[in-house]
Motif scaffolding. Sequence first.
Motif, PDB file in Angstrom:
ATOM      1  N   LEU A   1      45.292  38.387  26.266  1.00  0.00           N
ATOM      2  CA  LEU A   1      43.954  38.614  25.718  1.00  0.00           C
ATOM      3  C   LEU A   1      42.907  37.814  26.492  1.00  0.00           C
ATOM      4  CD1 LEU A   1      42.212  39.899  23.498  1.00  0.00           C
ATOM      5  CD2 LEU A   1      42.725  37.909  22.062  1.00  0.00           C
ATOM      6  N   GLU A   2      43.234  36.583  26.838  1.00  0.00           N
ATOM      7  CA  GLU A   2      42.289  35.745  27.577  1.00  0.00           C
ATOM      8  C   GLU A   2      42.054  36.293  28.984  1.00  0.00           C
ATOM      9  OE1 GLU A   2      44.058  31.899  27.459  1.00  0.00           O
ATOM     10  OE2 GLU A   2      43.749  31.644  25.291  1.00  0.00           O
ATOM     11  N   ILE A   3      43.121  36.757  29.649  1.00  0.00           N
ATOM     12  CA  ILE A   3      42.968  37.333  30.991  1.00  0.00           C
ATOM     13  C   ILE A   3      42.120  38.598  30.922  1.00  0.00           C
ATOM     14  CG2 ILE A   3      44.188  38.414  32.917  1.00  0.00           C
ATOM     15  CD1 ILE A   3      46.548  36.568  32.304  1.00  0.00           C
ATOM     16  N   ALA A   4      42.389  39.444  29.930  1.00  0.00           N
ATOM     17  CA  ALA A   4      41.646  40.695  29.784  1.00  0.00           C
ATOM     18  C   ALA A   4      40.162  40.436  29.551  1.00  0.00           C
ATOM     19  CB  ALA A   4      42.227  41.517  28.640  1.00  0.00           C
ATOM     20  N   GLU A   5      39.859  39.450  28.736  1.00  0.00           N
ATOM     21  CA  GLU A   5      38.450  39.131  28.478  1.00  0.00           C
ATOM     22  C   GLU A   5      37.771  38.634  29.741  1.00  0.00           C
ATOM     23  OE1 GLU A   5      38.668  36.358  25.269  1.00  0.00           O
ATOM     24  OE2 GLU A   5      38.814  37.930  23.721  1.00  0.00           O
ATOM     25  N   GLY A   6      38.520  37.903  30.569  1.00  0.00           N
ATOM     26  CA  GLY A   6      37.947  37.431  31.824  1.00  0.00           C
ATOM     27  C   GLY A   6      37.697  38.549  32.814  1.00  0.00           C
ATOM     28  N   LEU A   7      38.592  39.552  32.829  1.00  0.00           N
ATOM     29  CA  LEU A   7      38.431  40.695  33.735  1.00  0.00           C
ATOM     30  C   LEU A   7      37.353  41.646  33.251  1.00  0.00           C
ATOM     31  CD1 LEU A   7      42.200  41.572  34.415  1.00  0.00           C
ATOM     32  CD2 LEU A   7      40.596  40.547  36.036  1.00  0.00           C
TER      33      LEU A   7
ATOM     34  N   ARG B   1      40.988  45.230  20.653  1.00  0.00           N
ATOM     35  CA  ARG B   1      41.791  45.485  19.464  1.00  0.00           C
ATOM     36  C   ARG B   1      43.037  46.317  19.754  1.00  0.00           C
ATOM     37  NH1 ARG B   1      37.911  49.820  16.200  1.00  0.00           N
ATOM     38  NH2 ARG B   1      38.006  51.508  17.758  1.00  0.00           N
ATOM     39  N   ASP B   2      43.054  47.011  20.894  1.00  0.00           N
ATOM     40  CA  ASP B   2      44.199  47.857  21.245  1.00  0.00           C
ATOM     41  C   ASP B   2      45.214  47.144  22.138  1.00  0.00           C
ATOM     42  OD1 ASP B   2      43.018  50.008  19.892  1.00  0.00           O
ATOM     43  OD2 ASP B   2      41.860  50.572  21.681  1.00  0.00           O
ATOM     44  N   LEU B   3      44.927  45.904  22.532  1.00  0.00           N
ATOM     45  CA  LEU B   3      45.755  45.255  23.544  1.00  0.00           C
ATOM     46  C   LEU B   3      47.176  44.976  23.060  1.00  0.00           C
ATOM     47  CD1 LEU B   3      45.957  44.076  26.360  1.00  0.00           C
ATOM     48  CD2 LEU B   3      45.087  41.915  25.475  1.00  0.00           C
ATOM     49  N   SER B   4      47.333  44.410  21.886  1.00  0.00           N
ATOM     50  CA  SER B   4      48.671  44.028  21.409  1.00  0.00           C
ATOM     51  C   SER B   4      49.600  45.231  21.276  1.00  0.00           C
ATOM     52  CB  SER B   4      48.566  43.300  20.066  1.00  0.00           C
ATOM     53  OG  SER B   4      47.944  42.047  20.227  1.00  0.00           O
ATOM     54  N   SER B   5      49.104  46.300  20.669  1.00  0.00           N
ATOM     55  CA  SER B   5      49.946  47.495  20.508  1.00  0.00           C
ATOM     56  C   SER B   5      50.264  48.126  21.861  1.00  0.00           C
ATOM     57  CB  SER B   5      49.260  48.512  19.596  1.00  0.00           C
ATOM     58  OG  SER B   5      48.014  48.936  20.141  1.00  0.00           O
ATOM     59  N   SER B   6      49.299  48.101  22.782  1.00  0.00           N
ATOM     60  CA  SER B   6      49.535  48.662  24.114  1.00  0.00           C
ATOM     61  C   SER B   6      50.556  47.829  24.885  1.00  0.00           C
ATOM     62  CB  SER B   6      48.225  48.742  24.897  1.00  0.00           C
ATOM     63  OG  SER B   6      47.321  49.625  24.287  1.00  0.00           O
TER      64      SER B   6
ATOM     65  N   VAL C   1      43.368  44.606  43.731  1.00  0.00           N
ATOM     66  CA  VAL C   1      42.631  44.843  42.498  1.00  0.00           C
ATOM     67  C   VAL C   1      42.630  43.553  41.682  1.00  0.00           C
ATOM     68  CG1 VAL C   1      42.539  46.184  40.364  1.00  0.00           C
ATOM     69  CG2 VAL C   1      43.304  47.272  42.483  1.00  0.00           C
ATOM     70  N   PRO C   2      41.483  43.121  41.172  1.00  0.00           N
ATOM     71  CA  PRO C   2      41.458  41.900  40.349  1.00  0.00           C
ATOM     72  C   PRO C   2      42.399  42.022  39.155  1.00  0.00           C
ATOM     73  CG  PRO C   2      39.235  42.584  40.930  1.00  0.00           C
ATOM     74  CD  PRO C   2      40.144  43.691  41.352  1.00  0.00           C
ATOM     75  N   GLY C   3      43.121  40.929  38.869  1.00  0.00           N
ATOM     76  CA  GLY C   3      44.050  40.949  37.746  1.00  0.00           C
ATOM     77  C   GLY C   3      44.975  39.760  37.765  1.00  0.00           C
ATOM     78  N   ALA C   4      46.014  39.795  36.920  1.00  0.00           N
ATOM     79  CA  ALA C   4      46.982  38.711  36.821  1.00  0.00           C
ATOM     80  C   ALA C   4      47.879  38.704  38.044  1.00  0.00           C
ATOM     81  CB  ALA C   4      47.823  38.878  35.556  1.00  0.00           C
ATOM     82  N   MET C   5      48.280  37.516  38.465  1.00  0.00           N
ATOM     83  CA  MET C   5      49.158  37.376  39.624  1.00  0.00           C
ATOM     84  C   MET C   5      50.611  37.206  39.211  1.00  0.00           C
ATOM     85  SD  MET C   5      47.023  37.871  41.918  1.00  0.00           S
ATOM     86  CE  MET C   5      48.095  37.594  43.332  1.00  0.00           C
TER      87      MET C   5
END
Length: 521
Positions: free
Chosen positions: A154-160, A184-189, A140-144
Amino acid sequence: MHANSLDLWPFRKVLIVNRGEIALRIIRACRELGLRSVAVYSDADRDALHVRMADEAYHIGPAQASQSYLHIPTLLEVAKQSGAQAVHPGYGFLAENAEFVRACQQAGLIFVGPPVEAQLAMGEKTAARRTAQAAGVPIVPGAMADVEDDQVALEIAEGLGYPILLKAAAGGGGKGIRLVREARDLSSSLRTARSEAQSAFGDGRVYLEKAITPARHIEVQFIADTHGNAVHLGERECSIQRRHQKLIEECPSPIVDEELRERMTSAALNLIRSIGYVNAGTAEFLVGPDGNFYFLEVNARIQVEHPVTEWCTGVDLVQEQFRVAAGLPLSFTQEDIVLRGSAIECRISAEDPENRFLPATGTVSALQEPGGPGVRVESSLYAGLQVPLYYDPLLSKLVVWGKDREQAIARMRRALAEYQVVGVRTTLPFARWLMEQPRFLAGDMSTDFIAQEWDGHKAQILEEQDAQEEPSLEQVAALAASLLMDASIKEKQLRTQPQEDGTGEHSRWRERGWREAVWRV
């Protein structure tokens, strides 16, 4: 297997560093093999069923898992005091903790599971993704790697592209996972996922993956020995989930044909062979709407849902784990594995399906468990059990087998109707509802099935159930008999229970009078 066949085994006594129904499952495997079992228990589990059934039991600390079931020095001390030569971790807690595996090896203990190298390669989820990618398995595409900085996340999420999933790097069992739909929900999650991962695994690292929707969750069971044999035992479907934790599993999957099965099982075996994996494990995949599959992770341990595979293959996976740990070859080959019939497992948890499946607690005042042809119950329940809130809410697993999926569903309906738990809210109402749903009956499932179907219809379903709550005379009689038996057990316990001096060596569970009182009832 009889005890006299253990003459050449390097261990005769097994420390089980877990609790609940999986501890009971391992104790039963030990008893059939002629091995002695050693249980551990926290303050909250002093009266637990696994403590009663083990040959020995030792107190390991307060109810909080970090001070008991996750406290490595205490567990190693119990192994030393009891004279155990092997350790079985079950699932959860320390089952995929490389530090614990290494500590066991340094203490001269045989770990019944994958070695340190496999734990490091597969037990840690980001390492597993890198290993799978190197082995040519689609991921699955994502961080390694785990992500510690919120800005980087946040930067990785925007890229995905949203939605994304946050996952515990050391996790499993759906713990430490959060679906994030907007930036906007990323930091709290992230904070929530890290906290839950730290609490469940003692490791707060998380990573990001692209959320594939709709998707089906398919996993491949495998086991490998130290003689170069690696065998898969087919697949399981685990798409019925809530909060990324499985509720229903079945073997085989309704959508997997021979061609897809061959591709997925080959990918799983190629992956574990590339790292020299030993013992039991599961490769988990997502199947997307385009029919392509993507590697999620390897669970480097026995799985909650292993009974459905055992039903369809005739292989006792826990006993095979012990054989492998003892240095023996697998007792079967790939050619011996033929999936026969269909098996379904319902996880019965102390959760309230009417209220977002939130954990429930209380005392089981009465209990009636199902039986009959093709029914297997893996349970830590008994009348009088106080269900704690400190641990995973899983109470039992109801497993059925049928000659085909239609018969398996019919048997599950019948077994669920027989299953009665009084005093604690459970997921039984949801399981009964599911077995009547047209989409499930047709094999049309996805990981968002509950959000789409249950959440939209539960009010009407529960209203109808409330109108039918009046128990039959047979149910009343059965529950009354259960209460009387529980009272009899408690009376005998009071007559036979010696004073406990607080040490594991003289734990009351080891006293002959207590054990005989329990087993005679």
